[in-house]
Scaffold this active site. Structure first.
Site, short mmCIF file in Angstrom:
data_model
loop_
_atom_site.label_atom_id
_atom_site.label_comp_id
_atom_site.label_asym_id
_atom_site.label_seq_id
_atom_site.Cartn_x
_atom_site.Cartn_y
_atom_site.Cartn_z
N ASP A 54 0.93 -1.18 -0.57
CA ASP A 54 -0.08 0.14 -0.35
C ASP A 54 1.28 1.39 0.06
O ASP A 54 2.27 1.20 0.14
CB ASP A 54 -1.38 0.02 1.39
C1 GLC Z 1 -4.45 4.34 0.34
C2 GLC Z 1 -5.12 3.36 0.35
C3 GLC Z 1 -4.89 2.39 -0.24
C4 GLC Z 1 -5.14 3.20 -2.06
C5 GLC Z 1 -3.64 2.78 -2.62
C6 GLC Z 1 -3.45 3.53 -3.67
O1 GLC Z 1 -3.19 4.67 0.76
O2 GLC Z 1 -5.03 2.65 1.37
O3 GLC Z 1 -6.87 2.01 -1.35
O4 GLC Z 1 -5.62 2.07 -3.13
O5 GLC Z 1 -3.18 4.48 -0.85
O6 GLC Z 1 -3.60 5.34 -3.68
#
Ligand code: GLC
Length: 751
Positions: A271
């Site tokens: 993430d």
């Molecule tokens: C964010 C979220 C995730 C998302 C990623 C990309 O922090 O936790 O769900 O897909 O970053 O934006």
């Protein structure tokens, strides 16, 4: 390319080209010429990283994608993957997942995901970071809006539906996955957040998750597994710890479970910044250790940090990583690009946007709304909903004329395309019958300040200047004029979603104060609720005649709400997350364990049982609950047999369960007939009931239907302390009913 050619390509890559494939950067790093050096420097990477990067985060738009891809191919022989948060819609936005799950129609979610893929692929997406299927049992956590809810089985069925909808029926991962290229309009699905992010302590985002491995396997992992078995192309690691080790560095989770046990052979991605955050977690002393831990744990792509980019080369030189580990990760990324056909056509899928799926969005929104209350007002003979033709209707509240019906994660939604409730009502009712006013602000200045710097995000409209006193007077005047007042209230979209955790689950205080001043003037009153989570509605439910949960219903949410209020269709939604009486009850979920002193049945005296002294244990509105305009009666369920041997069960014999449902009301409706099972005594504690299946049936007035279920070994088994599936002889309680709190129960014995 075939596998041999892919392997030859891999072997021909320089180390920098290989490392680049494992790095995901945002669009700023791919700006033309000098434009890129700022964002690159800010991230701490050198130009070669962007020139060799494997994927781009959250860049959309056919022209943008074409521009970046063509410039990239000027200095790299490997096309970029474009990945984005197209979570529950692209330009056309469908109900947020907690809303769409309230339809209890996975096939509907599949259709919405399919339509989303058509739009997003045309505008340049290859991968979507969706579905999010975290089991979520704490309404304080703002990200519950992105999840199908609190139940593992329901989340699993929606996980499969979303994956199939985005990707088409072509699986993209799983042992022996075929190398058949994806359909032109397929959008690769990345399931998230692996794992158990929905169990953050105290409902506070990014917080610790800690539970027994038994509980995790039993209640939290199955929805991700369902997505993997449906063939999702990627899995995203979660921010949280699992058994003391953040998912992004957790080998048990990312390798033993995901790859070895489940056979996932797709791509894993951390993430946002989660690799670098291993240092903040205190699990890595520096970026080098963070990169070593993450790649060793099995994370292929480092999203938006410089760890892989700046550390892998030296880690290889020091022997802390092997080139085989790097090659395995790079090969998975190349295979994904190959399945998308990017080597043959780096501009795959780019096209004119299809026309908006307005009817599909409106239908989905209608199916997602949940009627929580519908009482008979003083002097009337029938419940206040549906509205009567000819009634004077006043629409009051901050959502009366708001276009912000999409929710926080609809980052690409076409906000201007969202009709407001006032527009939708005006389209149906004439001047004589309909008036509206904003009434009060969505949030007070203080409440807005609490939202942090997100409050300044450009695509979120700041509060309109409002003369509070004049608006209140206008609200009272319209409430007195009207035969019925529809209050359009709810959370600001920034009060849920990522980093939207709250310790107070009531409506914003400013709205509560305004409601208390206006409701007394309403002859009849309906509250339409907008927001991203279960709210604490005790006060509201005691002061209005009807409540309909509208969630963030998406592009066509206003029209859908008006359809239901006018009776063009009956509400059919059922909650997939419990609504508390008090935030103090959280986490709150129906599939709880009885404890040794269950409040309702314990032999101990009143005080010494599992209870609160200041609040009932039960939710205000339970999982599975929702009203319709019909009046559905259930027969007692009948079993095909009231006992069965374990031997027969293991041999595949199943138990049939039949029930009759009849609509004694005057309006057609759709009933969600729910089947729950309780294992009365097992080697580990079992929930007081567990959802095992459901059927959504339409019933015309007076119509009676038979509904059939069957349960087998998988329904009567449970996860033992050895983490393996077990089944015991003994008594089971089988309940069929309209929600998790009621229904007719019959006993069944396994011999
Ligand atoms: C964010 C979220 C995730 C998302 C990623 C990309 O922090 O936790 O769900 O897909 O970053 O934006």
């Amino acid at each position: 390319m075939n596998q041999t050619e892919l392997k030859e390509l891999l072997d021909s890559l320089s180390l920098k080209e290989k490392i680049g494939q494992l790095v995901q950067l945002d669009g700023g790093c791919f700006g033309a010429g000098e434009l890129a050096t700022g964002p690159q420097a800010k991230l701490g990477i050198e130009p070669w990283v962007a020139q060799n990067a494997g994927s781009v985060l959250n860049v959309m738009g056919a022209d943008n994608v074409r521009d970046i891809q063509s410039r990239h191919l000027g200095h790299s022989r490997i096309p970029l993957l474009f990945m984005a948060d197209v979570v529950y819609g692209y330009k056309t936005v469908y109900p947020m997942p907690l809303a769409l799950a309230s339809s209890w129609e996975p096939e509907l979610a599949q259709r919405c995901a399919q339509a989303t893929a058509r739009e997003a692929v045309a505008d340049g997406a290859h991968v979507t970071f969706s579905p999010m299927v975290d089991v979520c049992r704490d309404a304080r956590w703002g990200r519950c809006m992105e999840s199908p809810g609190e139940d593992p089985l329901l989340n699993a069925r929606f996980a499969q539906a979303y994956v199939r909808g985005f990707q088409g029926e072509t699986p993209l991962s799983g042992a022996g996955v075929s190398s058949v290229p994806l359909g032109e309009q397929s959008l690769v699905s990345c399931v998230k957040h692996f794992a158990a992010y929905g169990a953050v302590e105290a409902g506070r985002d990014y917080n610790t998750v800690d539970m027994s491995r038994w509980r995790m396997v039993s209640d939290y992992l199955s929805p991700y597994r369902a997505a993997v078995e449906a063939g999702c192309g990627l899995v995203m690691s979660s921010f949280n710890t699992v058994e003391g080790v953040p998912s992004t560095a957790n080998r048990w989770l990312m390798r033993d479970v995901l790859r070895d046990e489940w056979g996932f052979d797709g791509v894993t991605i951390a993430d946002y910044a989660a690799v670098a955050e291993l240092v903040a977690h205190g699990i890595a002393a520096n970026d080098a250790e963070a990169a070593e831990l993450a790649l060793t744990a099995g994370i292929d792509i480092d999203m938006k940090t410089s760890c892989y980019a700046n550390q892998i080369e030296s880690l290889l030189e020091e022997g802390r990583l092997s080139i085989e580990q790097v090659d395995q990760a790079v090969m998975r990324v190349l295979e994904l690009k190959n399945r998308l056909g990017l080597f043959e056509d780096p501009y795959r899928g780019l096209a004119e946007l299809p026309s908006p799926d307005r009817e599909g969005a409106r239908n989905a929104a209608r199916k997602s709304m949940v009627l929580l209350r519908n009482e008979v007002a003083a002097g009337d003979e029938a419940p206040v909903l549906p509205l009567r033709r000819g009634q004077r209707v006043a629409l009051l509240g901050p959502y009366a004329n708001s276009r912000d019906l999409n929710g926080l994660w609809a980052v690409y939604g076409d906000r201007d395309a969202v009709p407001t409730l006032a527009e939708a009502f005006s389209h149906e009712l004439g001047e004589r019958e309909f008036r509206w006013s904003e009434g009060c602000r969505m949030l007070s200045e203080d409440e807005l300040a609490d939202l942090g710097d997100f409050g300044s995000v450009s695509w979120i409209q700041g509060p309109s200047p409002l003369d509070d006193a004049a608006e209140l007077a206008r609200s009272v005047e319209l409430a007195e004029w009207a035969d019925i007042v529809v209050f359009a209230v709810g959370e600001h979209m920034l009060q849920s979603g990522e980093s939207g955790s709250r310790t107070d689950l009531r409506l914003p205080a400013s709205q509560c104060e305004w409601l208390s001043k206006v409701i007394p003037y309403a002859k009849r009153s309906v509250a339409l609720l907008f927001g991203g989570r279960p709210l604490e509605l005790c006060e509201l439910s005691g002061s209005v005649d009807a409540i309909m949960e509208c969630w963030f219903p998406g592009t066509e949410g206003a029209g859908a709400a008006v359809d239901l209020l006018l009776g063009n269709d009956s509400p059919s939604g059922r909650l997939t997350m419990s609504f508390p009486r008090s935030v103090g009850q959280e986490p709150l979920y129906y599939a709880a364990f009885a404890t040794g002193r269950p409040a309702a049945t314990s032999k101990h005296s009143g005080r010494f049982v599992s209870r609160y002294i200041d609040c009932p244990n039960e939710p205000l509105y339970p999982f599975g609950f929702g009203l319709t305009y019909g009046k559905v009666e259930y027969s007692a369920p009948g079993l095909s047999c009231d006992e069965l041997s374990i031997k027969d069960l293991i041999a595949g014999k199943r138990v049939g369960i039949a029930v009759e449902v009849a609509n004694a009301g005057k309006a057609a409706c759709e009933e969600v007939v729910q089947l729950y099972v309780r294992d009365v005594a097992a080697a580990v504690v079992r929930p007081v009931k567990e959802l095992k299946d459901w059927r959504k049936v339409r019933l015309e007035p007076g119509e009676r239907k038979r509904v059939d279920f069957s349960i087998g070994l998988e329904d009567l088994s449970y996860v033992g302390t050895d983490l393996r599936k077990s089944v015991d002889a003994g008594l089971f309680e089988i309940t069929v009913g309209p929600d998790s709190s009621c229904g007719s129960m019959v006993e069944f014995e396994l011999k």
